[in-house]
Design a protein around this motif. Structure first.
Motif, PDB file in Angstrom:
ATOM      1  N   ILE A   1      -0.477 -36.176  -1.261  1.00 13.27           N
ATOM      2  CA  ILE A   1       0.007 -35.062  -0.737  1.00 13.27           C
ATOM      3  C   ILE A   1       0.235 -35.667   0.915  1.00 13.27           C
ATOM      4  O   ILE A   1       1.473 -34.973   1.137  1.00 13.27           O
ATOM      5  CB  ILE A   1      -1.739 -34.461   0.398  1.00 13.27           C
ATOM      6  N   GLY A   2       0.467 -37.201   0.861  1.00 11.48           N
ATOM      7  CA  GLY A   2       1.452 -37.646   1.521  1.00 11.48           C
ATOM      8  C   GLY A   2       2.286 -37.927   1.245  1.00 11.48           C
ATOM      9  O   GLY A   2       3.487 -37.975   1.992  1.00 11.48           O
ATOM     10  N   GLY A   3       2.653 -38.724  -0.130  1.00 10.44           N
ATOM     11  CA  GLY A   3       4.072 -38.214  -0.868  1.00 10.44           C
ATOM     12  C   GLY A   3       4.513 -37.352  -0.692  1.00 10.44           C
ATOM     13  O   GLY A   3       5.578 -36.990  -0.544  1.00 10.44           O
ATOM     14  N   GLN A   4       3.922 -35.808  -0.634  1.00 13.64           N
ATOM     15  CA  GLN A   4       4.406 -34.140  -1.018  1.00 13.64           C
ATOM     16  C   GLN A   4       4.985 -33.994   0.218  1.00 13.64           C
ATOM     17  O   GLN A   4       6.698 -33.727   0.214  1.00 13.64           O
ATOM     18  CB  GLN A   4       3.824 -33.001  -1.274  1.00 13.64           C
ATOM     19  N   VAL A   5       3.923 -34.709   1.259  1.00 17.58           N
ATOM     20  CA  VAL A   5       5.247 -34.237   2.664  1.00 17.58           C
ATOM     21  C   VAL A   5       6.293 -35.527   3.418  1.00 17.58           C
ATOM     22  O   VAL A   5       7.192 -34.759   4.256  1.00 17.58           O
ATOM     23  CB  VAL A   5       3.905 -34.412   3.991  1.00 17.58           C
ATOM     24  N   GLY A   6       5.900 -36.226   2.867  1.00 15.61           N
ATOM     25  CA  GLY A   6       7.517 -37.606   2.764  1.00 15.61           C
ATOM     26  C   GLY A   6       8.409 -36.641   2.401  1.00 15.61           C
ATOM     27  O   GLY A   6       9.414 -36.920   2.396  1.00 15.61           O
ATOM     28  N   ALA A   7       8.554 -35.985   0.802  1.00 14.73           N
ATOM     29  CA  ALA A   7       9.526 -35.375   0.736  1.00 14.73           C
ATOM     30  C   ALA A   7       9.575 -34.015   1.375  1.00 14.73           C
ATOM     31  O   ALA A   7      11.003 -33.953   0.889  1.00 14.73           O
ATOM     32  CB  ALA A   7       9.121 -34.295  -0.974  1.00 14.73           C
ATOM     33  N   VAL A   8       8.581 -33.469   2.117  1.00 12.60           N
ATOM     34  CA  VAL A   8       9.137 -32.230   2.374  1.00 12.60           C
ATOM     35  C   VAL A   8      10.274 -33.248   3.984  1.00 12.60           C
ATOM     36  O   VAL A   8      11.836 -32.627   4.193  1.00 12.60           O
ATOM     37  CB  VAL A   8       8.557 -31.524   3.334  1.00 12.60           C
ATOM     38  N   GLU A   9       9.890 -34.074   4.300  1.00 10.34           N
ATOM     39  CA  GLU A   9      10.425 -34.825   5.045  1.00 10.34           C
ATOM     40  C   GLU A   9      11.965 -35.323   5.108  1.00 10.34           C
ATOM     41  O   GLU A   9      12.657 -35.233   5.833  1.00 10.34           O
ATOM     42  CB  GLU A   9       9.983 -36.256   5.938  1.00 10.34           C
ATOM     43  N   ARG A  10      12.124 -35.884   3.846  1.00 11.59           N
ATOM     44  CA  ARG A  10      13.256 -36.658   3.363  1.00 11.59           C
ATOM     45  C   ARG A  10      14.506 -34.880   2.689  1.00 11.59           C
ATOM     46  O   ARG A  10      14.772 -35.186   2.742  1.00 11.59           O
ATOM     47  CB  ARG A  10      13.060 -37.417   1.682  1.00 11.59           C
ATOM     48  N   ALA A  11      13.497 -33.918   2.664  1.00 10.95           N
ATOM     49  CA  ALA A  11      14.552 -32.458   2.365  1.00 10.95           C
ATOM     50  C   ALA A  11      15.256 -32.281   3.276  1.00 10.95           C
ATOM     51  O   ALA A  11      16.484 -32.203   3.885  1.00 10.95           O
ATOM     52  CB  ALA A  11      13.917 -31.510   1.124  1.00 10.95           C
ATOM     53  N   LEU A  12      14.402 -32.190   4.456  1.00 11.39           N
ATOM     54  CA  LEU A  12      15.360 -32.123   5.349  1.00 11.39           C
ATOM     55  C   LEU A  12      15.919 -32.877   6.238  1.00 11.39           C
ATOM     56  O   LEU A  12      16.892 -32.558   6.784  1.00 11.39           O
ATOM     57  CB  LEU A  12      13.824 -31.568   6.556  1.00 11.39           C
ATOM     58  N   GLN A  13      16.080 -34.090   6.399  1.00 11.41           N
ATOM     59  CA  GLN A  13      16.609 -35.210   6.902  1.00 11.41           C
ATOM     60  C   GLN A  13      17.802 -34.817   6.169  1.00 11.41           C
ATOM     61  O   GLN A  13      19.230 -35.144   6.499  1.00 11.41           O
ATOM     62  CB  GLN A  13      15.986 -36.651   6.689  1.00 11.41           C
ATOM     63  N   GLY A  14      17.718 -34.964   4.531  1.00 13.21           N
ATOM     64  CA  GLY A  14      19.543 -34.842   3.381  1.00 13.21           C
ATOM     65  C   GLY A  14      19.504 -33.203   3.749  1.00 13.21           C
ATOM     66  O   GLY A  14      20.270 -33.045   2.816  1.00 13.21           O
ATOM     67  N   GLU A  15      19.201 -32.162   4.432  1.00 11.41           N
ATOM     68  CA  GLU A  15      19.417 -31.429   5.128  1.00 11.41           C
ATOM     69  C   GLU A  15      19.737 -30.459   3.378  1.00 11.41           C
ATOM     70  O   GLU A  15      21.202 -29.930   2.998  1.00 11.41           O
ATOM     71  CB  GLU A  15      21.177 -31.477   5.180  1.00 11.41           C
ATOM     72  N   ALA A  16      18.429 -30.917   3.044  1.00 10.47           N
ATOM     73  CA  ALA A  16      18.421 -29.731   1.554  1.00 10.47           C
ATOM     74  C   ALA A  16      18.639 -28.387   1.543  1.00 10.47           C
ATOM     75  O   ALA A  16      18.139 -27.231   2.817  1.00 10.47           O
ATOM     76  CB  ALA A  16      17.189 -30.025   0.755  1.00 10.47           C
ATOM     77  N   GLY A  17      18.753 -27.310   0.865  1.00  7.27           N
ATOM     78  CA  GLY A  17      18.811 -25.970   0.586  1.00  7.27           C
ATOM     79  C   GLY A  17      16.748 -25.364   1.061  1.00  7.27           C
ATOM     80  O   GLY A  17      15.997 -26.076   1.042  1.00  7.27           O
ATOM     81  N   CYS A  18      17.711 -23.891   1.989  1.00  9.80           N
ATOM     82  CA  CYS A  18      16.078 -23.738   2.123  1.00  9.80           C
ATOM     83  C   CYS A  18      15.060 -23.037   1.021  1.00  9.80           C
ATOM     84  O   CYS A  18      13.967 -23.420   0.639  1.00  9.80           O
ATOM     85  CB  CYS A  18      16.208 -21.860   2.233  1.00  9.80           C
ATOM     86  N   ALA A  19      15.235 -22.689   0.406  1.00 10.14           N
ATOM     87  CA  ALA A  19      14.678 -22.941  -1.201  1.00 10.14           C
ATOM     88  C   ALA A  19      13.969 -24.057  -1.538  1.00 10.14           C
ATOM     89  O   ALA A  19      13.003 -23.200  -1.753  1.00 10.14           O
ATOM     90  CB  ALA A  19      15.580 -22.360  -2.350  1.00 10.14           C
ATOM     91  N   GLU A  20      15.216 -25.405  -1.759  1.00 12.79           N
ATOM     92  CA  GLU A  20      14.261 -26.469  -2.283  1.00 12.79           C
ATOM     93  C   GLU A  20      13.002 -26.672  -1.045  1.00 12.79           C
ATOM     94  O   GLU A  20      11.957 -27.405  -1.955  1.00 12.79           O
ATOM     95  CB  GLU A  20      15.447 -27.492  -2.365  1.00 12.79           C
ATOM     96  N   VAL A  21      13.198 -26.711   0.151  1.00  9.94           N
ATOM     97  CA  VAL A  21      12.075 -26.927   0.994  1.00  9.94           C
ATOM     98  C   VAL A  21      10.877 -26.305   1.465  1.00  9.94           C
ATOM     99  O   VAL A  21      10.213 -26.280   1.323  1.00  9.94           O
ATOM    100  CB  VAL A  21      12.940 -26.938   2.680  1.00  9.94           C
TER     101      VAL A  21
END
Length: 91
Positions: A18-38
Motif C-alpha cells: 500500500i505504501g508503494g501504491q501511495v508513492g505511485a500516486v505521489e510520483r504521478a502527481l509530481q510528474g503531472e500525470a493525467g487525471c484518469a491515471e491518478v
C-alpha cells in the motif's frame, strides 16, 4: 491486538505494498500525470486499504467476538471496538 501477531508478516507486506501504491500516486502527481491515471492509482490504494481493513475486521471478529470461551464482557468489548471502527470508517 495480540491475535494479529501470528499473521503480522503478511499484514506488514500488505501495508508495504500500500505504501508503494501511495508513492505511485505521489510520483504521478509530481510528474503531472493525467487525471484518469491518478484516479486509477487512488482507486487502487483505496481498494488495497479496504482489503486490509476487511482482513483485520475478520480477525477481530474471530478473536474478540466469536471465539469460544469469551466472557459476555469480552464479547461486548470486542463488539464495541468494532462498532467504533465501523462508525469512523462510514463517515
Amino acid at each position: 491486538m495480540a491475535h494479529l501477531s501470528h499473521d503480522n508478516a503478511a499484514l506488514l507486506a500488505r501495508v508495504r505494498r500500500i505504501g508503494g501504491q501511495v508513492g505511485a500516486v505521489e510520483r504521478a502527481l509530481q510528474g503531472e500525470a493525467g487525471c484518469a491515471e491518478v484516479l486509477q492509482l487512488v482507486a487502487a490504494v483505496r481498494g488495497a486499504v479496504n482489503g486490509l481493513l476487511d482482513e483485520i475486521i475478520a480477525d477481530h471478529l474471530a478473536a474478540h467476538v466469536a471465539a469460544p470461551g469469551l466472557s459476555d464482557a469480552e464479547r461486548a468489548q470486542g463488539a464495541e471496538e468494532l462498532l467504533t471502527v465501523i462508525r469512523r470508517y462510514a463517515k
